[in-house]
Scaffold this motif. Structure first.
Motif, PDB file in Angstrom:
ATOM      1  N   GLY A  17       0.793  -1.215   0.000  1.00  6.50           N
ATOM      2  CA  GLY A  17       0.000   0.000   0.000  1.00  6.50           C
ATOM      3  C   GLY A  17       0.825   1.265   0.000  1.00  6.50           C
ATOM      4  N   TRP A  18       1.705   1.399   1.011  1.00  8.36           N
ATOM      5  CA  TRP A  18       2.484   2.627   1.102  1.00  8.36           C
ATOM      6  C   TRP A  18       3.660   2.638   0.148  1.00  8.36           C
ATOM      7  N   LEU A  19       4.198   1.461  -0.205  1.00 12.10           N
ATOM      8  CA  LEU A  19       5.371   1.419  -1.074  1.00 12.10           C
ATOM      9  C   LEU A  19       5.034   1.931  -2.471  1.00 12.10           C
ATOM     10  N   ARG A  20       3.889   1.551  -2.998  1.00 13.06           N
ATOM     11  CA  ARG A  20       3.486   2.017  -4.321  1.00 13.06           C
ATOM     12  C   ARG A  20       3.376   3.530  -4.353  1.00 13.06           C
ATOM     13  N   ALA A  21       2.687   4.087  -3.337  1.00  8.37           N
ATOM     14  CA  ALA A  21       2.511   5.537  -3.288  1.00  8.37           C
ATOM     15  C   ALA A  21       3.842   6.255  -3.075  1.00  8.37           C
ATOM     16  N   ALA A  22       4.730   5.674  -2.250  1.00 14.39           N
ATOM     17  CA  ALA A  22       6.016   6.313  -1.971  1.00 14.39           C
ATOM     18  C   ALA A  22       6.903   6.345  -3.205  1.00 14.39           C
ATOM     19  N   VAL A  23       7.014   5.219  -3.884  1.00 11.22           N
ATOM     20  CA  VAL A  23       7.855   5.160  -5.085  1.00 11.22           C
ATOM     21  C   VAL A  23       7.294   6.063  -6.176  1.00 11.22           C
ATOM     22  N   LEU A  24       5.981   6.030  -6.367  1.00 13.45           N
ATOM     23  CA  LEU A  24       5.353   6.877  -7.376  1.00 13.45           C
ATOM     24  C   LEU A  24       5.587   8.351  -7.073  1.00 13.45           C
ATOM     25  N   GLY A  25       5.410   8.742  -5.811  1.00 13.35           N
ATOM     26  CA  GLY A  25       5.579  10.138  -5.433  1.00 13.35           C
ATOM     27  C   GLY A  25       7.004  10.626  -5.624  1.00 13.35           C
ATOM     28  N   ALA A  26       7.975   9.866  -5.124  1.00 12.09           N
ATOM     29  CA  ALA A  26       9.373  10.288  -5.243  1.00 12.09           C
ATOM     30  C   ALA A  26       9.825  10.309  -6.699  1.00 12.09           C
ATOM     31  N   ASN A  27       9.443   9.305  -7.451  1.00  9.61           N
ATOM     32  CA  ASN A  27       9.818   9.249  -8.863  1.00  9.61           C
ATOM     33  C   ASN A  27       9.229  10.432  -9.626  1.00  9.61           C
ATOM     34  N   ASP A  28       7.957  10.711  -9.394  1.00  8.78           N
ATOM     35  CA  ASP A  28       7.311  11.824 -10.080  1.00  8.78           C
ATOM     36  C   ASP A  28       7.910  13.156  -9.650  1.00  8.78           C
ATOM     37  N   GLY A  29       8.288  13.254  -8.363  1.00 13.39           N
ATOM     38  CA  GLY A  29       8.903  14.482  -7.883  1.00 13.39           C
ATOM     39  C   GLY A  29      10.199  14.784  -8.591  1.00 13.39           C
ATOM     40  N   ILE A  30      11.044  13.775  -8.747  1.00 10.67           N
ATOM     41  CA  ILE A  30      12.318  13.982  -9.435  1.00 10.67           C
ATOM     42  C   ILE A  30      12.100  14.263 -10.910  1.00 10.67           C
ATOM     43  N   VAL A  31      11.317  13.416 -11.576  1.00 11.21           N
ATOM     44  CA  VAL A  31      11.158  13.536 -13.029  1.00 11.21           C
ATOM     45  C   VAL A  31      10.500  14.851 -13.413  1.00 11.21           C
ATOM     46  N   SER A  32       9.366  15.165 -12.799  1.00 17.10           N
ATOM     47  CA  SER A  32       8.629  16.363 -13.213  1.00 17.10           C
ATOM     48  C   SER A  32       9.391  17.639 -12.880  1.00 17.10           C
ATOM     49  N   THR A  33       9.982  17.708 -11.690  1.00 16.56           N
ATOM     50  CA  THR A  33      10.692  18.927 -11.307  1.00 16.56           C
ATOM     51  C   THR A  33      11.982  19.084 -12.087  1.00 16.56           C
ATOM     52  N   ALA A  34      12.735  18.005 -12.245  1.00 15.01           N
ATOM     53  CA  ALA A  34      13.973  18.080 -13.014  1.00 15.01           C
ATOM     54  C   ALA A  34      13.677  18.421 -14.466  1.00 15.01           C
TER      55      ALA A  34
END
Length: 233
Positions: A17-34
């Motif tokens: 449950g939390w792992l999916r949301a955590a990985v998705l959030g961190a990945n999207d944070g790096i990709v979209s902001t970078a």
């Protein structure tokens, strides 16, 4: 308390449950902001403009992730609640039919008719709704939707992921922003992919390559568009 919590072995499925949301959030944070930073930098913008764009992207992205996760997981939770309410009504209105339905599921999994009925009777005597939820609907404590947890996890990890490119902008010479942010972000994505896979018990190399590839593609496309727009205006 679930059997997985009582058992000595550590089952990684409890983290889904939390792992999916955590990985998705961190990945999207790096990709979209970078990608946003690289695109703005490619348009020949100064450091201050790049920082403003990056901070705006962080705030907007974190709120979007939280809202999106909450809404989507709430929809799943609503569906689960409706199915459980329907099952509860059927158990009250036609218990014998529900008993036979559950026994049929166990027979289809390899139990003989007598054993299937014994298992059904014992499970339904203990927790009829729980037995039907788990074996008929596929709903369990581990996989149940948790909207608030998903929203906060996604927002927090998005913020953490997006902060990394912003830190690189703050410490990098203006002329090298695009290169340094791209390289640093790709390295971060590779590490994130490997760590997320390791936490879930999956092969880390494959995950690292997968997330790095898509991150590189996003940054390359954004940089190209930024360069074109910058030249046009």
């Amino acid at each position: 308390m679930t059997r997985l919590k009582l058992h000595d072995e550590r089952h990684r499925v409890t983290r889904v449950g939390w792992l999916r949301a955590a990985v998705l959030g961190a990945n999207d944070g790096i990709v979209s902001t970078a990608s946003l930073i690289v695109g703005v930098a490619a348009a020949s913008a100064g450091r201050s403009e790049v920082l403003v764009a990056g901070v705006a992207g962080l705030v907007a992205g974190a709120m979007s992730m939280a809202a999106g996760e909450y809404v989507s997981v709430s929809s799943q939770s609503d569906t689960e609640s409706a199915d459980l309410a329907r099952e509860r009504g059927e158990l009250s209105a036609q218990p014998e039919s529900e008993r036979e339905e559950l026994a049929g599921l166990y027979r289809s999994r390899g139990l003989d008719a007598e054993t299937a009925l014994k298992v059904t009777d014992q499970l339904m005597a203990h927790d009829a709704l729980g037995a039907h939820a788990r074996d008929e609907l596929g709903i369990s404590e581990i996989t149940a939707a948790r909207p608030v947890q998903a929203a906060f996890t996604s927002a927090a990890t998005f913020t953490a992921g997006a902060a990394a490119p912003l830190i690189l902008v703050a410490i990098t010479p203006a002329g090298a922003l695009a290169v340094v942010v791209s390289a640093g972000s790709l390295a971060g994505l590779a590490i994130l992919g490997a760590v997320g896979a390791q936490a879930g018990g999956a092969p880390p190399l494959r995950a690292a390559v997968r997330v790095t590839f898509w991150g590189a593609l996003a940054m390359a496309l954004t940089a190209g568009i930024g360069r074109l727009v910058g030249a046009a205006v």
